[in-house]
Scaffold this motif. Structure first.
Motif, PDB file in Angstrom:
ATOM      1  N   LYS A   1       0.840  -1.206   0.000  1.00  0.00           N
ATOM      2  CA  LYS A   1       0.000   0.000   0.000  1.00  0.00           C
ATOM      3  C   LYS A   1       0.878   1.260   0.000  1.00  0.00           C
ATOM      4  O   LYS A   1       0.608   2.214  -0.737  1.00  0.00           O
ATOM      5  CB  LYS A   1      -0.931  -0.002   1.214  1.00  0.00           C
ATOM      6  CG  LYS A   1      -1.882   1.172   1.227  1.00  0.00           C
ATOM      7  CD  LYS A   1      -2.870   1.099   2.370  1.00  0.00           C
ATOM      8  CE  LYS A   1      -3.823   2.280   2.325  1.00  0.00           C
ATOM      9  NZ  LYS A   1      -4.823   2.256   3.391  1.00  0.00           N
TER      10      LYS A   1
ATOM     11  N   ARG B   1       2.328   1.717  -3.451  1.00  0.00           N
ATOM     12  CA  ARG B   1       1.339   2.271  -4.389  1.00  0.00           C
ATOM     13  C   ARG B   1       1.171   3.762  -4.153  1.00  0.00           C
ATOM     14  O   ARG B   1       1.120   4.555  -5.105  1.00  0.00           O
ATOM     15  CB  ARG B   1      -0.010   1.561  -4.233  1.00  0.00           C
ATOM     16  CG  ARG B   1      -0.114   0.251  -4.973  1.00  0.00           C
ATOM     17  CD  ARG B   1      -1.548  -0.249  -5.049  1.00  0.00           C
ATOM     18  NE  ARG B   1      -2.204  -0.373  -3.764  1.00  0.00           N
ATOM     19  CZ  ARG B   1      -2.094  -1.433  -2.951  1.00  0.00           C
ATOM     20  NH1 ARG B   1      -1.335  -2.454  -3.298  1.00  0.00           N
ATOM     21  NH2 ARG B   1      -2.744  -1.452  -1.805  1.00  0.00           N
ATOM     22  N   ARG B   2       1.099   4.152  -2.899  1.00  0.00           N
ATOM     23  CA  ARG B   2       0.930   5.561  -2.553  1.00  0.00           C
ATOM     24  C   ARG B   2       2.100   6.383  -3.113  1.00  0.00           C
ATOM     25  O   ARG B   2       1.903   7.457  -3.679  1.00  0.00           O
ATOM     26  CB  ARG B   2       0.840   5.699  -1.032  1.00  0.00           C
ATOM     27  CG  ARG B   2       0.576   7.096  -0.550  1.00  0.00           C
ATOM     28  CD  ARG B   2       0.512   7.099   0.988  1.00  0.00           C
ATOM     29  NE  ARG B   2       0.503   8.447   1.465  1.00  0.00           N
ATOM     30  CZ  ARG B   2       1.572   9.229   1.561  1.00  0.00           C
ATOM     31  NH1 ARG B   2       2.749   8.791   1.178  1.00  0.00           N
ATOM     32  NH2 ARG B   2       1.475  10.464   2.009  1.00  0.00           N
ATOM     33  N   GLU B   3       3.320   5.871  -2.953  1.00  0.00           N
ATOM     34  CA  GLU B   3       4.484   6.569  -3.482  1.00  0.00           C
ATOM     35  C   GLU B   3       4.432   6.667  -5.008  1.00  0.00           C
ATOM     36  O   GLU B   3       4.788   7.687  -5.583  1.00  0.00           O
ATOM     37  CB  GLU B   3       5.780   5.884  -3.040  1.00  0.00           C
ATOM     38  CG  GLU B   3       6.124   6.103  -1.578  1.00  0.00           C
ATOM     39  CD  GLU B   3       6.146   7.569  -1.186  1.00  0.00           C
ATOM     40  OE1 GLU B   3       6.818   8.368  -1.874  1.00  0.00           O
ATOM     41  OE2 GLU B   3       5.470   7.942  -0.202  1.00  0.00           O
TER      42      GLU B   3
ATOM     43  N   TYR C   1       1.743   6.784  -6.791  1.00  0.00           N
ATOM     44  CA  TYR C   1       0.718   7.782  -7.100  1.00  0.00           C
ATOM     45  C   TYR C   1       1.270   9.198  -6.924  1.00  0.00           C
ATOM     46  O   TYR C   1       0.985  10.091  -7.730  1.00  0.00           O
ATOM     47  CB  TYR C   1      -0.513   7.591  -6.225  1.00  0.00           C
ATOM     48  CG  TYR C   1      -1.214   6.259  -6.401  1.00  0.00           C
ATOM     49  CD1 TYR C   1      -1.002   5.446  -7.517  1.00  0.00           C
ATOM     50  CD2 TYR C   1      -2.095   5.787  -5.433  1.00  0.00           C
ATOM     51  CE1 TYR C   1      -1.649   4.227  -7.665  1.00  0.00           C
ATOM     52  CE2 TYR C   1      -2.750   4.569  -5.578  1.00  0.00           C
ATOM     53  CZ  TYR C   1      -2.508   3.788  -6.690  1.00  0.00           C
ATOM     54  OH  TYR C   1      -3.148   2.582  -6.834  1.00  0.00           O
TER      55      TYR C   1
ATOM     56  N   LEU D   1      -8.126   6.395  -5.958  1.00  0.00           N
ATOM     57  CA  LEU D   1      -7.093   7.161  -5.254  1.00  0.00           C
ATOM     58  C   LEU D   1      -7.557   7.609  -3.871  1.00  0.00           C
ATOM     59  O   LEU D   1      -6.732   7.880  -3.001  1.00  0.00           O
ATOM     60  CB  LEU D   1      -6.684   8.375  -6.089  1.00  0.00           C
ATOM     61  CG  LEU D   1      -6.006   8.053  -7.415  1.00  0.00           C
ATOM     62  CD1 LEU D   1      -5.741   9.318  -8.206  1.00  0.00           C
ATOM     63  CD2 LEU D   1      -4.715   7.289  -7.200  1.00  0.00           C
TER      64      LEU D   1
ATOM     65  N   HIS E   1      -6.195   6.289  -0.674  1.00  0.00           N
ATOM     66  CA  HIS E   1      -4.885   6.751  -0.204  1.00  0.00           C
ATOM     67  C   HIS E   1      -4.865   8.235   0.170  1.00  0.00           C
ATOM     68  O   HIS E   1      -4.044   8.648   0.981  1.00  0.00           O
ATOM     69  CB  HIS E   1      -3.836   6.508  -1.291  1.00  0.00           C
ATOM     70  CG  HIS E   1      -3.700   5.072  -1.669  1.00  0.00           C
ATOM     71  ND1 HIS E   1      -2.855   4.213  -1.018  1.00  0.00           N
ATOM     72  CD2 HIS E   1      -4.329   4.337  -2.627  1.00  0.00           C
ATOM     73  CE1 HIS E   1      -2.953   3.008  -1.564  1.00  0.00           C
ATOM     74  NE2 HIS E   1      -3.834   3.058  -2.544  1.00  0.00           N
ATOM     75  N   PHE E   2      -5.735   9.009  -0.431  1.00  0.00           N
ATOM     76  CA  PHE E   2      -5.752  10.459  -0.219  1.00  0.00           C
ATOM     77  C   PHE E   2      -7.197  10.920  -0.063  1.00  0.00           C
ATOM     78  O   PHE E   2      -8.086  10.397  -0.728  1.00  0.00           O
ATOM     79  CB  PHE E   2      -5.122  11.179  -1.414  1.00  0.00           C
ATOM     80  CG  PHE E   2      -3.754  10.663  -1.776  1.00  0.00           C
ATOM     81  CD1 PHE E   2      -2.632  11.051  -1.073  1.00  0.00           C
ATOM     82  CD2 PHE E   2      -3.592   9.759  -2.827  1.00  0.00           C
ATOM     83  CE1 PHE E   2      -1.372  10.563  -1.402  1.00  0.00           C
ATOM     84  CE2 PHE E   2      -2.352   9.269  -3.169  1.00  0.00           C
ATOM     85  CZ  PHE E   2      -1.229   9.665  -2.450  1.00  0.00           C
TER      86      PHE E   2
ATOM     87  N   ILE F   1      -3.369  15.293  -2.041  1.00  0.00           N
ATOM     88  CA  ILE F   1      -2.248  14.793  -2.845  1.00  0.00           C
ATOM     89  C   ILE F   1      -1.168  15.867  -2.940  1.00  0.00           C
ATOM     90  O   ILE F   1       0.021  15.601  -2.718  1.00  0.00           O
ATOM     91  CB  ILE F   1      -2.724  14.355  -4.245  1.00  0.00           C
ATOM     92  CG1 ILE F   1      -3.636  13.130  -4.126  1.00  0.00           C
ATOM     93  CG2 ILE F   1      -1.537  14.074  -5.164  1.00  0.00           C
ATOM     94  CD1 ILE F   1      -4.338  12.745  -5.409  1.00  0.00           C
TER      95      ILE F   1
ATOM     96  N   GLN G   1       0.528  16.237   0.479  1.00  0.00           N
ATOM     97  CA  GLN G   1       1.471  15.154   0.766  1.00  0.00           C
ATOM     98  C   GLN G   1       2.741  15.303  -0.068  1.00  0.00           C
ATOM     99  O   GLN G   1       3.850  15.054   0.411  1.00  0.00           O
ATOM    100  CB  GLN G   1       0.829  13.790   0.500  1.00  0.00           C
ATOM    101  CG  GLN G   1      -0.364  13.479   1.385  1.00  0.00           C
ATOM    102  CD  GLN G   1      -0.019  13.481   2.853  1.00  0.00           C
ATOM    103  OE1 GLN G   1       1.003  12.950   3.255  1.00  0.00           O
ATOM    104  NE2 GLN G   1      -0.865  14.087   3.662  1.00  0.00           N
TER     105      GLN G   1
END
Length: 196
Positions: free
Chosen positions: A10, A13-15, A17, A49, A52-53, A59, A62
């Motif tokens: 996870k 994936r966030r990184e 994105y 998305l 994650h956000f 976004i 972050q």
């Protein structure tokens, strides 16, 4: 405490994105990037998305807060090595150049889109940036005790502008050559005595 494979996946994936967001924002500007466009760029639906956000604004938050946190953490790691002030500045120049070279899109997004952050995260970014700059100022004050803090701060902001120019100069030569040229220029600016 170790993370589970699911948590690691996870986070990865966030990184991914955030990297895609940086690229799209650098290319199109924050207002030109929709959640659906970002989702398409990473192969998911836009609404996916939101796992994650909380929002498009989140976004950007972050991305920009994270960049400032990484720069400050890198500074603190170099300071912890307790090198001479001159060697510390040399290492800081190389560290910042590596960051600017490896994260060109983030540098562009930071430069252009800080105004689009909500007030609180914008204050957080500014606070982190001040701590980063003030750390460099403290080192240069010891190396150039006759220079005023104001003059050193001006000199350092000019150096940061030079180091952050990699998005504009990176395609003109190989990345290693660009780093060498910019490092030489930055160190010359830092170590040349004031002639005034």
């Amino acid at each position: 405490m170790s993370s589970s494979p699911r948590e690691v996946a996870k986070a990865q994936r966030r990184e991914r994105y955030l990297e895609a967001a940086a690229s799209l924002i650098a290319e199109r500007g924050y207002s030109g990037v929709s959640i659906d466009l970002l989702g398409a760029a990473v192969g998911v639906s836009g609404p996916a998305l939101y796992r994650h956000f909380s929002s498009k604004e989140d976004i950007l938050t972050q991305l920009l807060v994270g960049a400032s946190e990484r720069l400050l953490a890198g500074y603190e790691a170099i300071i912890a090595e307790e090198l001479s002030d001159e060697e510390t500045l040399r290492r800081l120049v190389r560290f910042h150049l590596d960051f600017a070279t490896n994260e060109r899109d983030v540098i562009l997004a930071q430069e252009r889109e800080l105004v689009n952050l909500p007030e609180e995260p914008r204050r957080r970014v500014r606070s982190l940036q001040r701590r980063y700059v003030n750390g460099w100022v403290q080192i240069t004050e010891r190396l150039m005790p006759d220079a005023s803090r104001a003059d050193l701060t001006v000199r350092l902001h000019a150096v940061f502008g030079l180091l952050n120019s990699t998005p504009y100069s990176g395609s003109l030569a190989s990345p290693s050559r660009v780093r060498d040229i910019l490092a030489d220029l930055a160190l010359s600016a830092l170590f040349t005595a004031d002639s005034a």
